[in-house]
Design a protein around this motif. Structure first.
Motif, PDB file in Angstrom:
ATOM      1  N   LEU A  69       0.983  -1.192  -0.201  1.00 11.67           N
ATOM      2  CA  LEU A  69       0.039  -0.126   0.079  1.00 11.67           C
ATOM      3  C   LEU A  69       0.994   1.179   0.014  1.00 11.67           C
ATOM      4  CD1 LEU A  69      -2.766   1.349   0.324  1.00 11.67           C
ATOM      5  CD2 LEU A  69      -2.609   1.113   2.643  1.00 11.67           C
ATOM      6  N   GLU A  71       0.887   5.279   0.062  1.00 14.15           N
ATOM      7  CA  GLU A  71       0.259   6.516   0.080  1.00 14.15           C
ATOM      8  C   GLU A  71       0.947   7.452  -0.133  1.00 14.15           C
ATOM      9  OE1 GLU A  71      -2.504   6.090   3.811  1.00 14.15           O
ATOM     10  OE2 GLU A  71      -0.774   4.723   4.304  1.00 14.15           O
ATOM     11  N   MET A 105      -1.333  -1.107  -4.439  1.00 18.36           N
ATOM     12  CA  MET A 105      -2.387  -0.261  -4.360  1.00 18.36           C
ATOM     13  C   MET A 105      -1.715   1.419  -3.843  1.00 18.36           C
ATOM     14  SD  MET A 105      -5.464  -0.463  -1.944  1.00 18.36           S
ATOM     15  CE  MET A 105      -6.738   0.891  -1.397  1.00 18.36           C
ATOM     16  N   CYS A 107      -2.772   5.200  -3.057  1.00 13.41           N
ATOM     17  CA  CYS A 107      -3.683   6.333  -2.331  1.00 13.41           C
ATOM     18  C   CYS A 107      -3.058   7.382  -2.325  1.00 13.41           C
ATOM     19  CB  CYS A 107      -4.352   5.755  -1.158  1.00 13.41           C
ATOM     20  SG  CYS A 107      -5.460   6.923  -0.343  1.00 13.41           S
TER      21      CYS A 107
END
Length: 127
Positions: A69, A71, A105, A107
């Motif tokens: 992930l 960010e 992913m 974000c």
């Protein structure tokens, strides 16, 4: 000033984390961020502390324990075009390094310029 946070499951070797962080930074620079604007951190969590659905919402392959992930906290004002360019560069680089991009992913989180105090408590972008 982007602040990049990488969250992964334990254990991950240093070269895994470095490869992802370097790829993110190169993609940021290619999208217009200064090369010296480097602020990154890694959160490496036990499986009990980092849970994720293996296929949500429409993955081509299930996520594995190598799920990453990313960010990106940065100031408001980047267009969708810039974000797409960054994502394209990041995925191309990671795929070239053998990463399964279905395991990545990203974000984007945006904040106002006046919310950054880079040092000494100075709000250099506030009046």
């Amino acid at each position: 000033m982007p602040l990049v946070t990488l969250t992964v499951r334990k254990p991950k070797p240093a070269d895994f984390k470095t490869a992802v962080l370097d790829a993110v930074h190169r993609a940021l620079v290619a999208s217009g961020v200064p090369a010296t604007d480097l602020f990154q951190r890694v959160l490496e969590l036990d499986a009990d502390d980092f849970r994720f659905d293996p296929s949500y919402p429409d993955l081509q392959r299930p996520r594995t324990d190598d799920f990453v992930l990313v960010e990106v906290l940065w100031s408001v004002g980047r267009s969708v075009k810039v974000k797409k360019k960054l994502l394209e560069g990041l995925m191309t680089e990671l795929a070239g390094r053998g990463f399964d991009t279905e395991n990545v992913m990203v974000c984007f989180k945006e904040t106002s310029w006046e919310n950054w105090a880079f040092g000494g408590g100075r709000l250099i972008h506030a009046s």
